[in-house]
Design a protein around this motif. Structure first.
Motif, PDB file in Angstrom:
ATOM      1  N   LEU A 202       0.295  12.787   9.898  1.00  0.00           N
ATOM      2  CA  LEU A 202       0.809  12.039   8.756  1.00  0.00           C
ATOM      3  C   LEU A 202       1.662  10.841   9.155  1.00  0.00           C
ATOM      4  CD1 LEU A 202       1.756  14.771   6.130  1.00  0.00           C
ATOM      5  CD2 LEU A 202      -0.270  13.325   6.221  1.00  0.00           C
ATOM      6  N   ALA A 203       1.651  10.482  10.434  1.00  0.00           N
ATOM      7  CA  ALA A 203       2.459   9.347  10.884  1.00  0.00           C
ATOM      8  C   ALA A 203       2.153   8.070  10.103  1.00  0.00           C
ATOM      9  CB  ALA A 203       2.265   9.128  12.386  1.00  0.00           C
ATOM     10  N   PRO A 204       0.871   7.719   9.876  1.00  0.00           N
ATOM     11  CA  PRO A 204       0.614   6.491   9.110  1.00  0.00           C
ATOM     12  C   PRO A 204       1.016   6.588   7.644  1.00  0.00           C
ATOM     13  CG  PRO A 204      -1.449   7.626   9.601  1.00  0.00           C
ATOM     14  CD  PRO A 204      -0.379   8.304  10.401  1.00  0.00           C
ATOM     15  N   VAL A 205       1.030   7.790   7.089  1.00  0.00           N
ATOM     16  CA  VAL A 205       1.491   7.964   5.710  1.00  0.00           C
ATOM     17  C   VAL A 205       2.994   7.704   5.626  1.00  0.00           C
ATOM     18  CG1 VAL A 205       1.758   9.622   3.823  1.00  0.00           C
ATOM     19  CG2 VAL A 205      -0.370   9.553   5.139  1.00  0.00           C
ATOM     20  N   ALA A 206       3.729   8.187   6.627  1.00  0.00           N
ATOM     21  CA  ALA A 206       5.164   7.919   6.676  1.00  0.00           C
ATOM     22  C   ALA A 206       5.423   6.427   6.845  1.00  0.00           C
ATOM     23  CB  ALA A 206       5.803   8.703   7.821  1.00  0.00           C
ATOM     24  N   LEU A 207       4.629   5.773   7.689  1.00  0.00           N
ATOM     25  CA  LEU A 207       4.779   4.333   7.876  1.00  0.00           C
ATOM     26  C   LEU A 207       4.460   3.579   6.593  1.00  0.00           C
ATOM     27  CD1 LEU A 207       5.317   1.901   9.667  1.00  0.00           C
ATOM     28  CD2 LEU A 207       2.933   2.025  10.452  1.00  0.00           C
ATOM     29  N   ARG A 208       3.437   4.001   5.872  1.00  0.00           N
ATOM     30  CA  ARG A 208       3.100   3.392   4.581  1.00  0.00           C
ATOM     31  C   ARG A 208       4.289   3.525   3.616  1.00  0.00           C
ATOM     32  NH1 ARG A 208      -0.027   0.576   0.549  1.00  0.00           N
ATOM     33  NH2 ARG A 208       0.219   1.728  -1.389  1.00  0.00           N
ATOM     34  N   PHE A 209       4.932   4.693   3.605  1.00  0.00           N
ATOM     35  CA  PHE A 209       6.084   4.906   2.732  1.00  0.00           C
ATOM     36  C   PHE A 209       7.201   3.939   3.106  1.00  0.00           C
ATOM     37  CE2 PHE A 209       9.476   8.183   1.273  1.00  0.00           C
ATOM     38  CZ  PHE A 209       9.639   7.508   0.078  1.00  0.00           C
ATOM     39  N   GLN A 210       7.450   3.792   4.394  1.00  0.00           N
ATOM     40  CA  GLN A 210       8.463   2.838   4.839  1.00  0.00           C
ATOM     41  C   GLN A 210       8.142   1.430   4.338  1.00  0.00           C
ATOM     42  OE1 GLN A 210       8.231   1.170   8.775  1.00  0.00           O
ATOM     43  NE2 GLN A 210      10.377   1.647   9.165  1.00  0.00           N
ATOM     44  N   GLN A 211       6.894   1.032   4.459  1.00  0.00           N
ATOM     45  CA  GLN A 211       6.494  -0.306   4.038  1.00  0.00           C
ATOM     46  C   GLN A 211       6.652  -0.497   2.529  1.00  0.00           C
ATOM     47  OE1 GLN A 211       2.507  -0.564   5.577  1.00  0.00           O
ATOM     48  NE2 GLN A 211       3.175  -0.986   7.660  1.00  0.00           N
ATOM     49  N   GLN A 212       6.334   0.540   1.760  1.00  0.00           N
ATOM     50  CA  GLN A 212       6.486   0.445   0.304  1.00  0.00           C
ATOM     51  C   GLN A 212       7.959   0.403  -0.096  1.00  0.00           C
ATOM     52  OE1 GLN A 212       3.569  -0.709  -0.408  1.00  0.00           O
ATOM     53  NE2 GLN A 212       3.180   0.601  -2.197  1.00  0.00           N
TER      54      GLN A 212
END
Length: 331
Positions: A202-212
């Protein structure tokens, strides 16, 4: 932005229709490696795709978020370049290098120079709607078309279509509870610096959350990944102590996490709890990794929107990003 987030499942359905109708053919050799090129909203789609296909593709997949192309790229490489506008300068730079290296280049875009390049050279491409709204809210369009390009290239079977259908059903069934959970989480993160921890899947999902959080709520956030964080960052939870009261830790969890990584996350929790008031948790819903990814992405998009309201900022504006683009265009 609210309407774009609310229409996420409709976007996914439309994306499936576009992918099914796409007249895409690949005439190149057997591909020995794949490069996914993109920045921002398109780039995070590439990262999500890379994580999803990690146990499905028999060839390595590299995500390239820069101006340069890896040296290994050649005639046996498939490059999928994604840009909503079709004019992202970093991705265009990669495309030019890939073409020079005689790689097969395929495109996901709504127009711009990329679409002109694809059409002029009869290169594989799928066009997404140009009126779809903010590029960062078009994850469904870009991600689904990347999946279809891998499928049409003979690298990915069609199981993803069923999983996408299941994901849409899950999001529609959980629409109300997702908003309730998102509102509560937004209130917990208000006025704090979110520290987001996830395991590899889920690393890219966490990164997506950071970006949002960055673009919608105009709020900084920090991401790290287990098990790596347990080898270094866990030791950093000692200084500067005066900042710990302004931090909020969020564990992002899924059943696809490696058991040893889950254990590391559990063992690190007391260390964190000595420094912060609460260690929050969010666990993904869904029967497949793709369902769980899309569930969390949608949940976190709502969190970023609710936080924008709490922060009294406009989630639709990106003044600092636009400033950089204008200044870069002058050079």
């Amino acid at each position: 932005m609210k309407q774009l987030i609310e229409s996420f499942t409709r976007q996914l359905r439309h994306a499936l229709e576009i992918g099914e109708r796409a007249a895409v053919t690949f005439s190149g050799p057997k591909y020995n490696n794949v490069v996914l090129a993109g920045m921002g909203g398109s780039g995070i789609c590439s990262s999500i795709l890379q994580a999803y296909v990690a146990d499905k593709l028999k060839v390595p997949v590299v995500v390239q978020k820069s101006y340069t192309m890896p040296a290994f790229v050649g005639p046996d490489t498939l490059v999928i370049a994604s840009s909503f506008s079709g004019n992202t300068e970093e991705t265009l730079s990669v495309v030019r290098q890939a073409m020079k290296a005689e790689a097969t280049v395929a495109f996901v875009t709504s127009g711009g120079e990329m679409l002109r390049t694809a059409q002029a050279n009869s290169m594989p491409h799928i066009v997404i709607p140009s009126d779809a709204g903010q590029p960062r809210a078009c994850l469904g369009f870009t991600l689904v078309q990347q999946l279809y390009l891998l499928h049409y290239a003979g690298l990915l079977d069609d199981a993803f279509k069923t999983e996408l259908g299941q994901s849409i059903n899950l999001l529609e069934e959980q629409a109300g509870s997702i908003k309730v959970q998102a509102s509560a989480l937004a209130n917990s993160l208000r006025g704090r610096l979110p520290i987001l921890y996830a395991c590899d899947a889920l690393a890219p999902v966490a990164l997506r959350f950071q970006q949002q959080l960055n673009t919608n709520a105009k709020q900084l956030a920090h991401v790290n990944v287990l098990p790596e964080a347990s080898h270094n960052e866990v030791e950093g939870w000692q200084q500067p102590a005066e900042l710990f009261g302004k931090l909020a830790v969020l564990y992002i969890k899924t059943g696809y996490d490696h058991p040893r990584a889950q254990l590391r996350m559990a063992l690190a929790r007391p260390v964190l709890e000595r420094q912060v008031q609460d260690v929050l948790e969010v666990e993904a819903m869904g029967a497949t990794l793709l369902e769980q990814m899309l569930y969390l992405i949608h949940l976190f998009d709502w969190v970023s929107l609710y936080l924008a309201g709490l922060n009294k900022v406009d989630p639709n504006t990106t003044d600092n990003i636009n400033y950089l683009k204008v200044e870069l265009s002058k050079v």
